[in-house]
Design a protein around this motif. Structure first.
Motif, PDB file in Angstrom:
ATOM      1  N   ARG A  76      -7.683   5.713  -4.262  1.00  0.00           N
ATOM      2  CA  ARG A  76      -6.743   4.727  -4.769  1.00  0.00           C
ATOM      3  C   ARG A  76      -6.346   3.685  -3.722  1.00  0.00           C
ATOM      4  NH1 ARG A  76      -2.951   4.582  -9.268  1.00  0.00           N
ATOM      5  NH2 ARG A  76      -1.698   2.756  -8.806  1.00  0.00           N
ATOM      6  N   ASN A  77      -6.076   4.128  -2.506  1.00  0.00           N
ATOM      7  CA  ASN A  77      -5.645   3.144  -1.492  1.00  0.00           C
ATOM      8  C   ASN A  77      -6.775   2.158  -1.162  1.00  0.00           C
ATOM      9  OD1 ASN A  77      -7.103   5.133  -0.111  1.00  0.00           O
ATOM     10  ND2 ASN A  77      -5.991   4.770   1.798  1.00  0.00           N
ATOM     11  N   ASN A  79       4.264  -4.061   2.275  1.00  0.00           N
ATOM     12  CA  ASN A  79       4.473  -2.707   1.780  1.00  0.00           C
ATOM     13  C   ASN A  79       5.868  -2.248   2.218  1.00  0.00           C
ATOM     14  OD1 ASN A  79       4.189  -1.913   4.460  1.00  0.00           O
ATOM     15  ND2 ASN A  79       2.074  -1.254   4.210  1.00  0.00           N
ATOM     16  N   GLU A 122      -7.020  -0.282  -4.064  1.00  0.00           N
ATOM     17  CA  GLU A 122      -5.985  -1.321  -3.951  1.00  0.00           C
ATOM     18  C   GLU A 122      -6.350  -2.330  -2.869  1.00  0.00           C
ATOM     19  OE1 GLU A 122      -2.288   0.767  -3.432  1.00  0.00           O
ATOM     20  OE2 GLU A 122      -2.072   1.100  -5.590  1.00  0.00           O
ATOM     21  N   LYS A 123      -6.896  -1.813  -1.789  1.00  0.00           N
ATOM     22  CA  LYS A 123      -7.316  -2.696  -0.705  1.00  0.00           C
ATOM     23  C   LYS A 123      -8.391  -3.675  -1.199  1.00  0.00           C
ATOM     24  CE  LYS A 123     -10.343  -1.417   2.447  1.00  0.00           C
ATOM     25  NZ  LYS A 123     -10.916  -0.585   3.509  1.00  0.00           N
ATOM     26  N   PHE A 175      -3.822  -1.083   5.247  1.00  0.00           N
ATOM     27  CA  PHE A 175      -3.879  -0.064   4.197  1.00  0.00           C
ATOM     28  C   PHE A 175      -4.087   1.337   4.758  1.00  0.00           C
ATOM     29  CE2 PHE A 175      -4.561  -3.771   1.611  1.00  0.00           C
ATOM     30  CZ  PHE A 175      -3.957  -3.433   0.413  1.00  0.00           C
TER      31      PHE A 175
END
Ligand SMILES: Nc1ncnc2c1ncn2[C@@H]1O[C@H](COP(=O)(O)OP(=O)(O)OP(=O)(O)O)[C@@H](O)[C@H]1O
Ligand SMILES: [Mg+2]
Lengths: 414, 251
Positions: free
Chosen positions: A377-378, A272, A381-382, A413
C-alpha cells in the motif's frame, strides 16, 4: 531606543527584545555602517508593526499560531553555516552572505531597497532584514552561460532556535544558470525555525532554472519569502519540492517587469503526519507580452494540510499577457485537508488568463488496481503521488535532476 | 490441496446479494472457463477473490492452496500468487508501464534484494514483442489513453511478467480484434503449465477455440449452476441461457 521592555506581540521570544537587538548589533560591529543602519531601520519597523489582526485575508485558513515566532525563543548562536557547492567559475560570484559583506560589500548596496513579497508575513521579513547572518550571494556577469548546476545547502537550527538568512541571486543580461537549493536540518532530533528571505533578479535575456528542495525535519518551521524580478525577455523556471517542516509558510511574488519575460513557477508538496504547508503567491504583470504559469500540486497524507492562495495581477499597461494559475490537491486520507483561494485581478484587456483549483481524493479503484498486482500500500501511494507529480517532475531538465526529485519524494514514503 | 477452492461463498455490495452460496474448484494445472449472462456475478467473483474492499463477504470460504483468501488484503493475495486480468483495466496517470511492473516485481523480492534492471528490461521487451506491444509503450502511463485492445494486451503482459500461480482472466477477449485475439490467446497458452491454474471468464465460445478449457461452468444469479466439458460452451453458443434457466426453475 524603544522603551517598551518586551514587544507585546512576542512576549515569549527572548530575541525579540531591544536589548537582544543591541547585543546582536554589537556582535556585528565589523559590518559597514549602511548595513548596520539597515538592520536598525528594519528593527524599528518591526517594532512599529500593527498588532496582528485576527481577520487578515492574507492569513485566511492559516492556523497562524503554529507559524509564530513565540515557539522559538532564542536566536541560533552558532548555526551551521550554509554549504556552497561548485568550483570557482569565471564570471560568477558565488559566496556566503557574510563573506560577501566582508569582501564585496558594494555588491550588496541595493539590499535595503529590496522588497519582500509582502503577502502577510511582514514580521518575518523585517526580522530577516534585522537578523540575517547566513545565506548566499550569487551573481553572474553578463553573457555567462553555465550548464553545471550550482548547489547550495542551508540548515534549520537545532534546539528550538530561530535562524534568519538572506539569499541574493542576480543574473546579469543574457547569462544562464541552473541552481539547486536545499534546505535541511542541522540535526534530526530537535528542530528550529529557519526563515529564508530570497531576492532573485534577472536582467534582460537572462535564464535561470532553480530546483528547491525543502526537507527540514518535522520538528521545524520553515519560512520562505521570495521576491523575483524578471527583466525583459528573461526566463525563470522554478521547481520547488516541499517535503519537510512541521509547518511552513512560503510567500512568492514574481514581478514580470520587463517586456516578454516568462515565469514558470511549479511547486510540489508532500505532507504526512500533521504537516502544514501555507502557500501564498502573486504573479504581477507590469509589462506587456509577459508570460507566467503557476502550478502548485499538493499531495496530502494522514492529517496534513495545505493552504494555497494565489493572485494573478495584470496592470493596465501589461497588454498581451498570458498568465495561468493552477492549484491541484490530492488527498490520500480522509483527514487530510486542502484549502484553495485562487484569484485574478486583471486590469488590461488584451490578455489570456486562467485560474483554477481542484481537490480530489485518491481514486480507490486505481489504488485497488495497484494493490492487486501485489504492490504494498505505501508503495502504491508513492507511485500514485509520483504519477500525480509527474507533469512537473518532467520539467526538471536533466535526467539527473529528475532522479534527484523522484528519490527525495520516494524517501518520504519510507 | 493445490487448487482454488471456493465453498458456499456469499457476498454482497451496497446491500445487494450478488454471490449466493457459490461452490467452485479450480485445480492447478487446469484451465477452466466461466460463462454466464450479464450481471450474473462473474466479475464480482473475481473481485471478491482478489480482496476488493467494496464487497462484503457474508458467508463461505475461498482457499488458494489451502490458504484462506477472504480477509486478506489485495496485495497479500496477489503476492500469494493470484493474478486478475481486469475486465476494465484502470488508468494510472503518470506511472509508466515499466515502473509499474517493476514495482510489482519488487514487491515480491526478499528484503534487501532488487530487481535487476538489465534482466528486467530484457524480459519485458521479449514479452512485449510476443504480445505485439510496441516498445514505445514502456514509458507510457499505465492504460492512460490506451485503446480497449491495448489495455487487454497490457493485462496479459503484466500477468506473464508476474508469474502467478493462478490467473483469472475477466473477459480478456472483449475489445480484441481477430488478430489480437490470437496473439493474446497464444500469450495465455504459453503460460499454461502443470503448476498453474487458469480461469477464463468469457461470453464467447470463440476464445475457447484458442484457449481450450478442461472444464466449463455456467454462472447464474451468483451461483455455478452447471459444469461440463468444453462441449457445454458450444451448446450455450447454440442455445443461449434460457434452457438453463428453465431447468433451474423446474428443479
Ligand atoms: N456497487 C454496486 N451496487 C449495486 N449493485 C452492484 C454494484 N456493483 C455491481 N453490482 C451488481 O452486481 C451484479 C453482478 O455484477 P458483475 O459485474 O459481477 O456481473 P458480470 O457477471 O461480470 O456481468 P458482465 O457479463 O456484464 O461483465 C450486477 O447486477 C451489478 O449491477
Ligand atoms: Mg463482468
Amino acid at each position: 531606543m524603544v522603551s517598551t521592555p518586551s514587544h507585546s506581540k512576542h512576549m515569549d521570544s527572548q530575541f525579540l527584545t531591544p536589548d537582544f537587538f543591541e547585543s546582536f548589533s554589537a556582535k556585528r560591529s565589523w559590518e559597514p555602517g549602511w548595513l548596520a543602519d539597515f538592520r536598525k531601520d528594519s528593527w524599528d519597523k518591526f517594532l512599529s508593526l500593527p498588532i496582528k489582526k485576527n481577520k487578515d485575508e492574507r492569513w485566511r485558513f492559516s492556523p497562524r499560531a503554529r507559524l509564530g515566532f513565540s515557539n522559538f525563543d532564542q536566536l541560533a548562536e552558532s548555526p551551521k553555516p550554509s554549504i556552497l557547492n561548485g568550483q570557482k567559475i569565471e564570471g560568477i560570484l558565488f559566496d556566503t552572505l557574510d563573506q560577501t559583506i566582508l569582501n564585496a560589500p558594494s555588491s550588496l548596496l541595493d539590499l535595503p531597497n529590496m522588497q519582500g513579497p509582502n503577502l502577510g508575513a511582514d514580521d518575518t521579513f523585517l526580522l530577516g532584514c534585522c537578523f540575517s547572518e547566513l545565506g548566499v550571494f550569487l551573481k553572474t556577469e553578463k553573457g555567462i552561460i553555465e550548464k553545471k548546476p550550482l548547489k547550495h545547502c542551508h540548515f534549520a537550527p537545532k534546539n528550538n532556535q530561530s535562524l534568519f538568512q538572506t539569499n541574493i541571486i542576480s543574473l546579469e543580461p543574457f547569462s544562464e544558470l541552473t541552481i539547486i537549493e536545499i534546505f535541511e536540518s542541522e540535526v534530526m532530533d530537535t528542530g528550529g525555525t529557519l526563515s529564508n528571505l530570497s531576492h532573485i533578479k534577472l536582467a534582460e535575456g537572462a535564464k535561470l532554472n532553480r530546483i528547491l528542495i525543502q526537507k527540514v525535519n518535522q520538528l521545524s518551521t520553515f519560512n520562505h519569502l521570495e521576491s523575483i524580478q524578471l527583466g525583459r525577455n528573461s526566463e525563470f523556471t522554478n521547481i520547488s519540492l516541499q517535503l519537510g517542516g512541521a509547518q511552513s509558510r512560503s510567500e512568492s511574488k514574481g514581478v514580470i517587469a520587463g517586456e516578454g519575460a516568462s515565469f514558470n513557477n511549479f511547486s510540489l508538496s508532500l505532507g504526512n503526519g500533521e504537516q502544514l504547508f501555507d502557500q501564498r503567491t502573486v504573479q504581477h504583470h507590469i509589462s506587456p507580452h509577459g508570460k507566467s504559469n503557476l502550478l502548485y500540486k499538493n499531495a496530502l497524507l494522514d492529517e496534513s494540510k495545505s493552504i494555497f492562495s494565489g493572485l494573478i495581477k495584470v496592470d493596465p499597461i501589461a497588454q498581451n499577457t498570458d498568465a495561468y494559475q493552477t492549484n491541484r490537491n490530492l488527498l490520500l486520507s480522509a483527514n487530510a485537508e486542502a484549502d484553495s483561494l485562487p484569484g485574478l485581478e486583471i486590469l488590461a484587456n488584451e490578455v489570456k488568463c486562467s485560474h483554477g483549483a481542484t481537490t480530489s481524493k485518491i481514486d480507490n479503484q486505481e489504488l485497488f488496481y495497484l494493490l492487486s498486482r501485489g504492490i504494498h500500500r505505501n508503495v502504491a501511494e508513492k507511485l500514485i503521488v509520483l504519477g500525480f507529480f509527474d507533469e512537473i517532475i518532467r520539467e526538471a531538465g536533466t535526467q539527473e535532476t529528475i532522479e534527484l526529485l523522484r528519490d527525495e519524494i520516494s524517501h518520504h514514503f519510507n | 490441496m493445490n487448487s482454488i477452492q471456493i465453498d458456499n461463498l456469499s457476498a454482497k455490495i451496497d446491500g445487494n446479494n450478488i454471490l449466493n452460496n457459490l461452490n467452485f474448484t479450480l485445480p492447478k494445472g487446469e484451465v477452466h472457463a466461466i460463462m454466464g449472462p450479464n450481471g450474473s456475478g462473474k466479475s464480482t467473483l473475481s473481485k471478491v477473490l482478489s480482496g476488493h474492499p467494496d464487497y462484503d463477504v457474508t458467508n463461505g470460504s475461498a482457499k488458494m492452496d489451502d490458504v484462506e483468501l477472504l480477509g486478506l488484503s489485495p496485495d497479500e493475495i496477489a503476492r500469494l500468487g493470484l493474478f486478475l486480468a481486469f475486465q476494465y483495466p484502470i488508468e494510472v496517470p503518470g506511472v509508466s508501464i515499466a515502473n509499474f511492473i517493476r514495482a510489482a516485481l519488487q514487491a515480491r523480492m526478499e528484503e534487501g534484494q532488487n530487481v535487476k534492471a538489465v534482466d528486467y528490461y530484457k524480459e519485458l521487451y521479449v514479452k512485449m514483442d510476443e504480445l505485439g506491444i510496441d516498445k514505445s509503450f514502456t514509458s507510457r502511463s499505465m492504460n492512460e489513453g490506451f485503446s480497449g485492445g491495448e489495455k487487454k494486451r497490457c493485462e496479459i503482459l503484466q500477468m506473464s511478467m508476474l508469474n502467478p500461480k493462478y490467473c483469472i482472466l475477466d473477459e480478456t477477449d472483449s475489445g480484441l480484434d481477430i488478430d489480437a485475439l490470437r496473439v493474446v490467446s497464444e500469450g495465455v497458452n504459453r503460460m499454461k503449465n502443470s503448476e498453474r491454474g487458469i480461469l477464463v471468464i468469457t461470453h464467447y465460445q470463440r476464445l475457447l477455440d484458442y484457449i481450450v478449457p478442461d472444464k466449463v461452468h455456467v454462472m447464474w444469479d451468483g451461483q455455478i449452476v452447471r459444469s461440463g466439458t468444453k462441449e457445454l460452451a458450444l451448446e450455450l453458443e447454440e442455445r443461449g441461457y434460457d434452457w438453463i434457466k428453465e431447468e433451474i426453475a423446474a428443479a
